[in-house]
Enzyme design. Sequence first.
Site, short mmCIF file in Angstrom:
data_model
loop_
_atom_site.label_atom_id
_atom_site.label_comp_id
_atom_site.label_asym_id
_atom_site.label_seq_id
_atom_site.Cartn_x
_atom_site.Cartn_y
_atom_site.Cartn_z
N GLU A 39 2.97 -0.22 7.23
CA GLU A 39 4.34 -0.66 7.01
C GLU A 39 4.84 -0.43 5.60
OE1 GLU A 39 4.53 -4.65 8.58
OE2 GLU A 39 3.94 -3.92 10.54
N CYS A 84 8.48 -1.29 -1.22
CA CYS A 84 7.09 -1.76 -1.25
C CYS A 84 6.30 -0.84 -0.34
CB CYS A 84 7.07 -3.21 -0.77
SG CYS A 84 5.43 -3.92 -0.69
N CYS A 104 -7.83 -2.21 4.77
CA CYS A 104 -8.25 -2.42 3.39
C CYS A 104 -9.68 -2.98 3.38
CB CYS A 104 -7.32 -3.43 2.71
SG CYS A 104 -7.64 -3.66 0.95
N CYS A 111 -10.07 -9.76 0.76
CA CYS A 111 -9.51 -11.00 0.22
C CYS A 111 -9.35 -11.98 1.39
CB CYS A 111 -8.16 -10.73 -0.45
SG CYS A 111 -8.30 -9.58 -1.84
N CYS A 148 -5.78 -12.73 3.07
CA CYS A 148 -4.85 -11.62 3.29
C CYS A 148 -4.93 -11.14 4.73
CB CYS A 148 -5.19 -10.47 2.35
SG CYS A 148 -4.15 -9.02 2.62
N CYS A 182 5.41 -10.82 1.90
CA CYS A 182 4.17 -10.48 1.23
C CYS A 182 2.95 -10.97 2.01
CB CYS A 182 4.20 -11.19 -0.12
SG CYS A 182 3.31 -10.33 -1.36
N1 SAH Z 1 -4.28 -4.67 -2.90
C1 SAH Z 1 -3.24 -4.86 -3.83
C2 SAH Z 1 -1.83 -4.71 -3.27
C3 SAH Z 1 -1.54 -5.29 -1.90
S1 SAH Z 1 -1.42 -7.04 -1.74
C4 SAH Z 1 -3.39 -6.20 -4.52
O1 SAH Z 1 -4.28 -6.97 -4.15
O2 SAH Z 1 -2.66 -6.47 -5.47
C5 SAH Z 1 0.07 -7.49 -2.57
C6 SAH Z 1 0.11 -8.94 -2.98
O3 SAH Z 1 0.22 -9.81 -1.83
C7 SAH Z 1 -1.13 -9.41 -3.73
O4 SAH Z 1 -0.77 -10.10 -4.89
C8 SAH Z 1 -1.79 -10.39 -2.75
O5 SAH Z 1 -2.53 -11.37 -3.44
C9 SAH Z 1 -0.59 -10.94 -2.02
N2 SAH Z 1 -0.87 -11.50 -0.69
C10 SAH Z 1 -1.71 -11.04 0.24
N3 SAH Z 1 -1.67 -11.83 1.33
C11 SAH Z 1 -0.78 -12.82 1.09
C12 SAH Z 1 -0.28 -13.93 1.85
N4 SAH Z 1 -0.69 -14.17 3.08
N5 SAH Z 1 0.64 -14.72 1.26
C13 SAH Z 1 1.10 -14.47 0.02
N6 SAH Z 1 0.68 -13.42 -0.72
C14 SAH Z 1 -0.25 -12.62 -0.20
#
Ligand code: SAH
Length: 353
Positions: free
Chosen positions: A94, A107, A114, A118, A121, A335
Amino acid sequence: MEKTKHNFYNLTLSELESVVAEYGHKAFRARQLFQWIYAHKVTDLDKMTNLSKDFKQDIPNIFNFEMPDLLTEKVSTDGTRKYLFSVGPGLSFETVMIPAGDRNTLCVSSEVGCNMACKFCFTAKQKLKKRLTASEIVGQFIKVQNMLPKDIQLTNIVFMGMGEPLDNPEGVFSSIKILTSELGVNLSRKKITVSTSGLVDKIPLVTESGARLAVSLNGADNQTRDRVMPINKKWNIEALLQACLDYTNATKDKVTFEYVLLKDVTDRPEDAKKLIQLARKIPCKINIIPFNEHPNSGFERPSESSIDRFQKVLMNNNIHVLRRKTMGRDIYAACGQLNSVYKNNESTQTRAN
Ligand code: SAH
């Protein structure tokens, strides 16, 4: 035997010049073609009036112009647009366009799935399936720009979609070179932000590229960060902060720390205190992102009052802090919600292509 064709959108201008020369054409032909496509947005070879006849005839033998296929577009009530692209069976990802005043930020995704794992995520639930090529990243920009109403110009790019950009340096940094080329789209490097979960050894590549650096901190001590981001076991907070300092020293820019607020995990008063200590050591701003919930994540979004409280503590200590507004909630474009598998009600406008 027929040579394999080059995908035009994979090539930086200097790579394009070499390819064109390999085929016996003058290097300036590469610049002309690059300008037609990226600066004038002309893709019809017949309209490229300054190209020689023999070069024009050879173009289809040298290049293909493939970009990701658009599957759907959804438009949120707040103007956010979410696009689902595909680069093969089971390989969808996306892209989100977020309007804010005179800024229109794209974005982009850098990978399908990935491997960073995390814990909070949604993308992490899908293991890495593909690192996107430059053409698949540039393609997100070009296709979205072409679909937008004429009066909406994309002004910024953030690598905050699906994937870890520094796990895919080849695709990411080639796409940045292509989109910032003065003869083409000519986007300013300072309007591109690369966001990383903390691949410390690759952070110098961001410095070199001229793009801005964002780091997903999501924990202000090693114990907390270990719990939510396994990458911290490889490169801990001290190593990460040193890499950020090297970046800020070299560029004189601030680093942006993203900080996801997870109830009782990262939003406690002691977390705010530690975050303040940390932020004082380095020129930075902090983006706090209240957790966007998804099923079975095992985490909760803090209440509005505790989000406010957390932000105020930072502000009262003179930390430059912004709260990331949740955009496109009605189309699951927020996000961390990006994942084509995660579809709920389809009440919003869908455009199939
Ligand atoms: N891998 C990269 C970019 C993708 S994630 C990174 O980690 O920065 C982009 C942002 O979304 C990151 O700051 C991550 O911590 C945040 N993110 C991921 N899942 C989320 C969620 N469920 N709620 C809020 N932020 C989230």
